[in-house]
Design an enzyme around this catalytic site. Structure first.
Site: not given
Length: 234
Positions: A95, A191
């Site tokens: 990310c 994630h």
């Protein structure tokens, strides 16, 4: 190599979404393969160690992302990462970390230069992309799952390959691909943490970092969880 040095970069800044757990998963899996591991937490004011085998970056909000970038551009840190890549070290960036290691990204309303380790550019998207994501990995050849929460849209340059083809979710923002890879550099929006959801990927990173191929270990609980997540995300 019977040891692996895991470097967790700026966990106090890039640990928003539990990505720090990737280090623990690597250490756990390594033990079954007979690999001794050390986890070194590098804080904002610390220089990067030169002897890491796997370098990990996680997710963050814009302000923390910019602080991490500033620290990684300080002193010899970027040269250390380039040298580590040249000698075969692995980088996994998730990310905000994925955006940091690219060529450019947007944070706090402005475009900034990234570290240039992956040939990608991240630009602002029109809406926040939140939810489960499932991809088919270009390096493993089967499904990976994770959780995404970002507004960035990432565009791959000619020297970067997509990390996965999106089955469900948004990935890089186009709903087609997630992340990017180049050699031993892996970037993704997933994630989870991603290595807990996809233990086979942890084994691949250990293989890349040590130069030795390891058979899949017998870990029924991890496999059961990974399989369940792949089934429930349609």
């Amino acid at each position: 190599m019977s040891q692996a040095r895991i470097v967790r970069i700026h966990n106090e800044l890039l640990g928003t979404y539990g990505d720090q757990g990737n280090a623990e998963v690597l250490a756990f899996r390594a033990k079954f393969h007979g690999i001794t591991t050390t986890i070194t937490d590098v804080r904002y004011n610390d220089p990067l160690p030169t002897n890491g085998d796997i370098y990990l970056l996680g997710g963050a909000e814009d302000a923390a992302q910019l602080l991490s970038l500033e620290a990684l551009q300080r002193g010899d840190n970027l040269d250390i990462l380039h040298f580590a890549i040249e000698r075969g070290a692995v980088i996994l960036a998730v990310c905000a970390g994925f955006q940091i290691i690219g060529n450019k990204f947007w944070a706090n309303g402005k475009e900034v230069d990234g570290l240039g380790l992956l040939d990608v550019v991240s630009v602002p998207g029109e809406k926040r992309l939140v939810g489960d994501i499932k991809t088919i990995s270009t390096v493993l050849g089967f499904e990976l799952t994770g959780f995404e929460n970002h507004m960035g849209r990432t565009i791959l340059g000619p020297t970067a390959q997509a990390f996965g083809k999106v089955v469900t979710g948004n990935g890089n923002g186009d709903g087609k691909f997630d992340g990017a890879i180049s050699g031993n550099i892996f970037g993704t929006y997933m994630h989870g943490p991603i290595l807990a959801r996809n233990p086979e990927l942890a084994d691949l990173l250990l293989t890349r970092a040590t130069g030795r191929k390891y058979a899949q270990i017998t870990d029924p609980l991890a496999l059961k969880y990974a399989t369940w997540r792949r089934k429930v995300i349609k």
